[in-house]
Scaffold this motif. Structure first.
Motif, PDB file in Angstrom:
ATOM      1  N   GLN A  64       0.814  -1.218   0.000  1.00 27.50           N
ATOM      2  CA  GLN A  64       0.000   0.000   0.000  1.00 27.50           C
ATOM      3  C   GLN A  64       0.846   1.266   0.000  1.00 27.50           C
ATOM      4  O   GLN A  64       0.384   2.326  -0.437  1.00 27.50           O
ATOM      5  N   ARG A  65       2.067   1.173   0.472  1.00 26.91           N
ATOM      6  CA  ARG A  65       2.965   2.329   0.506  1.00 26.91           C
ATOM      7  C   ARG A  65       4.072   2.208  -0.540  1.00 26.91           C
ATOM      8  O   ARG A  65       5.123   2.833  -0.419  1.00 26.91           O
ATOM      9  N   ALA A  66       3.814   1.432  -1.582  1.00 22.46           N
ATOM     10  CA  ALA A  66       4.853   1.152  -2.578  1.00 22.46           C
ATOM     11  C   ALA A  66       5.372   2.431  -3.244  1.00 22.46           C
ATOM     12  O   ALA A  66       6.582   2.635  -3.364  1.00 22.46           O
ATOM     13  N   SER A  67       4.472   3.303  -3.681  1.00 16.18           N
ATOM     14  CA  SER A  67       4.894   4.539  -4.348  1.00 16.18           C
ATOM     15  C   SER A  67       5.689   5.426  -3.404  1.00 16.18           C
ATOM     16  O   SER A  67       6.706   6.022  -3.794  1.00 16.18           O
ATOM     17  N   HIS A  68       5.240   5.511  -2.161  1.00 15.69           N
ATOM     18  CA  HIS A  68       5.937   6.332  -1.169  1.00 15.69           C
ATOM     19  C   HIS A  68       7.336   5.785  -0.903  1.00 15.69           C
ATOM     20  O   HIS A  68       8.308   6.551  -0.837  1.00 15.69           O
ATOM     21  N   LEU A 122       4.297   3.027 -20.634  1.00 17.60           N
ATOM     22  CA  LEU A 122       3.149   3.359 -19.787  1.00 17.60           C
ATOM     23  C   LEU A 122       3.575   4.329 -18.684  1.00 17.60           C
ATOM     24  O   LEU A 122       2.886   5.319 -18.416  1.00 17.60           O
ATOM     25  N   VAL A 123       4.708   4.047 -18.049  1.00 20.37           N
ATOM     26  CA  VAL A 123       5.227   4.946 -17.021  1.00 20.37           C
ATOM     27  C   VAL A 123       5.491   6.319 -17.620  1.00 20.37           C
ATOM     28  O   VAL A 123       5.124   7.355 -17.050  1.00 20.37           O
ATOM     29  N   GLY A 124       6.118   6.348 -18.797  1.00 24.72           N
ATOM     30  CA  GLY A 124       6.415   7.615 -19.448  1.00 24.72           C
ATOM     31  C   GLY A 124       5.173   8.429 -19.745  1.00 24.72           C
ATOM     32  O   GLY A 124       5.145   9.654 -19.548  1.00 24.72           O
ATOM     33  N   MET A 167       1.560  -1.772 -12.005  1.00 28.12           N
ATOM     34  CA  MET A 167       2.963  -1.536 -11.686  1.00 28.12           C
ATOM     35  C   MET A 167       3.411  -0.178 -12.222  1.00 28.12           C
ATOM     36  O   MET A 167       4.155   0.553 -11.567  1.00 28.12           O
ATOM     37  N   ALA A 168       2.956   0.156 -13.428  1.00 30.56           N
ATOM     38  CA  ALA A 168       3.315   1.446 -14.026  1.00 30.56           C
ATOM     39  C   ALA A 168       2.798   2.606 -13.180  1.00 30.56           C
ATOM     40  O   ALA A 168       3.491   3.621 -13.008  1.00 30.56           O
ATOM     41  N   LYS A 169       1.590   2.476 -12.651  1.00 31.60           N
ATOM     42  CA  LYS A 169       1.027   3.532 -11.813  1.00 31.60           C
ATOM     43  C   LYS A 169       1.828   3.709 -10.530  1.00 31.60           C
ATOM     44  O   LYS A 169       2.058   4.843 -10.079  1.00 31.60           O
ATOM     45  N   VAL A 170       2.258   2.595  -9.938  1.00 29.96           N
ATOM     46  CA  VAL A 170       3.074   2.672  -8.723  1.00 29.96           C
ATOM     47  C   VAL A 170       4.382   3.397  -9.011  1.00 29.96           C
ATOM     48  O   VAL A 170       4.795   4.300  -8.275  1.00 29.96           O
ATOM     49  N   ILE A 171       5.041   3.019 -10.103  1.00 36.89           N
ATOM     50  CA  ILE A 171       6.322   3.633 -10.454  1.00 36.89           C
ATOM     51  C   ILE A 171       6.147   5.116 -10.771  1.00 36.89           C
ATOM     52  O   ILE A 171       6.896   5.969 -10.286  1.00 36.89           O
ATOM     53  N   LEU A 189       2.203   8.218 -18.196  1.00 41.39           N
ATOM     54  CA  LEU A 189       1.619   8.673 -16.930  1.00 41.39           C
ATOM     55  C   LEU A 189       2.397   9.867 -16.372  1.00 41.39           C
ATOM     56  O   LEU A 189       1.804  10.813 -15.844  1.00 41.39           O
ATOM     57  N   LEU A 190       3.711   9.842 -16.498  1.00 40.46           N
ATOM     58  CA  LEU A 190       4.532  10.952 -16.013  1.00 40.46           C
ATOM     59  C   LEU A 190       4.349  12.197 -16.870  1.00 40.46           C
ATOM     60  O   LEU A 190       4.333  13.315 -16.356  1.00 40.46           O
ATOM     61  N   GLU A 191       4.216  12.010 -18.170  1.00 41.34           N
ATOM     62  CA  GLU A 191       3.997  13.139 -19.073  1.00 41.34           C
ATOM     63  C   GLU A 191       2.720  13.885 -18.703  1.00 41.34           C
ATOM     64  O   GLU A 191       2.646  15.113 -18.783  1.00 41.34           O
ATOM     65  N   GLU A 192       1.700  13.154 -18.288  1.00 38.58           N
ATOM     66  CA  GLU A 192       0.435  13.765 -17.897  1.00 38.58           C
ATOM     67  C   GLU A 192       0.551  14.558 -16.599  1.00 38.58           C
ATOM     68  O   GLU A 192      -0.231  15.475 -16.355  1.00 38.58           O
ATOM     69  N   LYS A 193       1.530  14.216 -15.769  1.00 41.42           N
ATOM     70  CA  LYS A 193       1.697  14.895 -14.479  1.00 41.42           C
ATOM     71  C   LYS A 193       2.473  16.206 -14.603  1.00 41.42           C
ATOM     72  O   LYS A 193       2.508  16.998 -13.672  1.00 41.42           O
TER      73      LYS A 193
END
Length: 212
Positions: free
Chosen positions: A23-27, A64-66, A175-179, A68-72
């Protein structure tokens, strides 16, 4: 896709190993990421190179990670490799040359999918050193990254291409969302101060105080 699974087949002393189900993977990933980056003063840009292709489910983790990050729209880090403009075996050398032409002496963090043992599927690894894209399928491609983030998306050892094509998109997306969330959290925390800004601030203070 880095098919070599050595990072996940033995105890890794050089890096962090995090399950996407934590649950705290991203953190946790954000904390580990900030801890490896230079602190306070930096003149080297931080560049994430997300490797993979949207034509293979298992190999889509990087783009996918790229995306998601581009959108942020991060301010602290640069990102290359998205679903729209992926970085893969065909254009990897060209893209690396382009990145190094745009950014002077960048710190590169490579993001790639990986196959490993069954017990390691779903784990994300952050460690020193580069990834070697295509190493598991006898492709001669350059190593990428001062650091790397890899995610085990499926099991290695037999018919890897078939395994990649039949990897569940649901797992890869989670996994991509977590990263991506971990990198985004790190970008908020990581606010380097350049030497030029320091020089400017000192010069302004000296002018105000009347010192030369």
């Amino acid at each position: 896709m880095n098919l070599k699974s050595s990072f996940f087949d033995k105890k890794e002393d050089n890096g962090a190993r995090i399950s996407y189900e934590d649950q705290r993977a991203s953190h946790k990933l954000a904390i580990e990421l900030v801890s490896i980056l230079p602190v306070a003063t930096i003149e080297r840009p931080i560049v994430f190179v997300c490797i993979g292709t949207d034509r293979s489910t298992g190999d889509s983790l990087g783009p996918l990670v790229g995306t998601l990050l581009e959108e942020k729209r991060m301010n602290s880090f640069y990102v290359y490799g998205t679903l729209e403009d992926p970085i893969h075996a065909v254009n990897l050398v060209e893209k690396l040359e382009e990145i190094k032409a745009k950014h002077f002496n960048p710190i590169i963090i490579a993001i790639d999918a990986c196959l490993g043992r069954l017990k390691s599927v779903g784990f994300i690894q952050l460690a020193d050193g580069p990834v070697k894209p295509g190493a598991g399928v006898n492709k001669e491609l350059p190593s990428v990254g001062d650091y790397h983030i890899t995610g085990v998306v499926n099991v290695s050892g037999f018919m890897e291409y078939f395994v990649l094509q039949n990897t569940r998109l649901n797992l890869v997306l989670k996994m991509a969302k977590v990263i991506a969330n971990g990198i985004y959290q790190a970008s908020i925390t990581y606010q380097p101060i350049t030497k030029w800004k320091n020089i400017g601030n000192h010069a302004t203070k000296d002018a105000i105080s009347g010192r030369e």
